[in-house]
Write an enzyme that holds these catalytic residues in place. Structure first.
Site, short mmCIF file in Angstrom:
data_model
loop_
_atom_site.label_atom_id
_atom_site.label_comp_id
_atom_site.label_asym_id
_atom_site.label_seq_id
_atom_site.Cartn_x
_atom_site.Cartn_y
_atom_site.Cartn_z
CB SER A 1 -0.92 0.02 1.23
OG SER A 1 -1.76 -1.10 1.23
CG ASN B 1 -6.39 -7.44 -5.48
OD1 ASN B 1 -6.34 -6.70 -6.47
ND2 ASN B 1 -7.20 -7.20 -4.47
CB SER C 1 3.47 -6.54 -0.34
OG SER C 1 3.19 -6.74 1.02
CB CYS D 1 -9.34 -3.98 1.08
SG CYS D 1 -7.72 -4.66 0.82
C1 LIG Z 1 -2.15 -6.98 -0.76
C2 LIG Z 1 -2.10 -6.03 -1.90
C3 LIG Z 1 -1.70 -4.70 -1.71
C4 LIG Z 1 -1.39 -4.15 -0.34
O1 LIG Z 1 -0.19 -4.65 0.18
P1 LIG Z 1 0.11 -4.49 1.75
O2 LIG Z 1 1.51 -4.94 1.89
O3 LIG Z 1 -0.87 -5.36 2.44
O4 LIG Z 1 -0.07 -3.04 2.06
C5 LIG Z 1 -1.64 -3.88 -2.80
N1 LIG Z 1 -1.94 -4.33 -4.03
C6 LIG Z 1 -2.31 -5.59 -4.25
C7 LIG Z 1 -2.61 -6.04 -5.64
C8 LIG Z 1 -2.41 -6.49 -3.19
O5 LIG Z 1 -2.81 -7.74 -3.42
#
Ligand SMILES: *Cc1c(COP(=O)(O)O)cnc(C)c1O
Length: 402
Positions: free
Chosen positions: A78, A158, A206, A331
């Site tokens: 994020s 996602n 991430s 989310c």
């Molecule tokens: C999980 C996710 C995020 C956020 O990542 P975090 O490390 O949890 O903040 C952003 N973009 C996508 C596509 C994700 O799957």
């Protein structure tokens, strides 16, 4: 309902993954032994600094970045998304460029940042996604204008797992001199990612999406692309991201990425076999539909809509049976709005409500897949038998949409 066969089948790996043994083992020495602050000049600090730079080099190499200095550590995906977009937007504005190209099905870390920029006077073109969940490079080319500062298009979605033609989009952006950012949080460690071959200028990743620790991520920024600070303070990350680095988590991220990239192909093949078994099993349910392209998708992603039921009820009953799945992204769950991703595919609201996302990892087994293929049809039938919507559909009072 038979809930006697209680066990846990975790199939929500797009929300987060379990840490791998290698990732845990790698981080432990940095919690106690090498506890220094990488910014300290003494020996304990310098040992930490060495580990930090080692992690940076390894992550850069796995992305095929030209230089480790192109990697900036963040708190996660994020933050990387926010910083990349904010920085590219501010840079564009300096040259009178306040237009951004994106898609309708980005992660909220991207979408909400863009919405805020719109309120601040930027203009955003949200490209429509085709029914199969793929954005075509021609759409990107057509949307780019002389005042376009940035294109931000996710690598793999996602919710529905579709993989975008990133190399083609990258080539278009490079040719038109538009900064290209991609949220590759779902892709890194799962499918091949090469920032140079794909002409990517900025990329978010991430750790906790590929079996590393939560709270660590990175932003790749190609040399020559300006990056402004997002968090002000100390001089960490070459002045672009203040705050003492989450060293143990960063070390785990490098270890997890090494592990994920070594043997990626074999692992992906193994996971895709389970994915296809589940897709084949669950799409046999009448009035169901696989969301997203059948083949251009992540090896572990299944996303299916069932007409006449609510995704939330389905999830709760599956949870009773020990199956931990999702109806969309973590989310959006908890809100009763249908997923913006499913709506972007052109699915009607009623149908988008009845979605189930199953995301696998290498920890899942054939027995897990069999169990899912056994339980989901039972639960769908149970819910449909209680559903007034389903009754109306079956009586022909309403037309079936699927
Ligand atoms: C999980 C996710 C995020 C956020 O990542 P975090 O490390 O949890 O903040 C952003 N973009 C996508 C596509 C994700 O799957």
């Amino acid at each position: 309902m038979n809930t006697a066969c209680k066990k846990t089948v975790y199939v929500d790996n797009a929300a987060t993954t379990a840490m791998s043994d290698a990732a845990v083992k790698a981080m432990l020495p940095y919690l106690q032994g090498v506890y220094g602050n990488p910014s300290s000049l003494h020996a304990v600090g310098q040992a930490a600094k060495e580990a930090l730079e080692d992690a940076r080099s390894r992550i850069a190499a796995r992305l095929n970045a030209a230089n480790p200095n192109e990697i900036y550590f963040t708190s996660g995906g994020s933050e990387a998304d926010n910083q990349a977009i904010r920085s590219a937007a501010a840079n564009g504005a300096r040259f009178g460029k306040k237009h951004i190209v994106s898609t309708a099905f980005e992660h909220h870390a991207v979408l909400h940042t863009l919405k805020k920029l719109e309120r601040e006077g930027y203009e955003v073109t949200y490209l429509d996604v085709h029914e199969n969940g793929i954005v075509m490079p021609e759409q990107v080319a057509a949307a780019i204008r002389p005042d376009t500062a940035l294109a931000t298009i996710m690598f793999a979605n996602n919710e529905i797992g579709t993989i975008q033609p990133i190399a083609e989009i990258g080539a278009i952006c490079r040719e038109k001199k538009v900064i290209f950012h991609t949220d590759a949080v779902q892709a890194v460690g799962h499918v091949p990612v090469d920032v140079r071959a794909m002409n990517i200028d900025m990329l978010s990743l991430s750790a906790h999406k590929f079996h590393g620790a939560k709270g660590a991520g990175a932003l790749y920024v190609r040399k020559g692309v300006p990056l402004s600070a997002f968090i002000e303070g100390g001089a960490q990350e070459r002045g672009r991201r203040a705050g003492t680095e989450n060293l143990a988590a960063i070390v785990s991220m490098a270890a997890a990425l090494d592990e994920a990239c070594d043997g990626m192909e074999a692992r992906a093949k193994k996971i895709a076999v389970l994915r296809d078994k589940i897709i084949d099993g669950l799409t046999k349910i009448p009035h169901s539909k696989l969301n997203g392209d059948r083949t251009k998708r992540l090896p572990g992603n299944v996303n299916i809509c069932f007409e006449g039921i609510e995704g939330e009820s389905l999830l709760l009953l599956l949870d009773d049976k020990g199956i931990c799945a999702s109806s969309g992204s973590a989310c959006t769950s908890g809100s009763l709005d249908p997923s913006h991703v499913l709506l972007s595919l052109g699915l009607p609201h009623e149908v988008a409500h009845g979605s189930l996302r199953i995301t696998l990892s290498e920890d899942n087994t054939k027995a897990d897949a069999d169990y899912i293929v056994k339980c989901v049809p039972e639960v769908v039938e149970y819910l449909r038998n209680m559903s007034p919507v389903w009754e109306a559909l079956e009586k022909g009072e309403k037309p079936h949409l699927l």
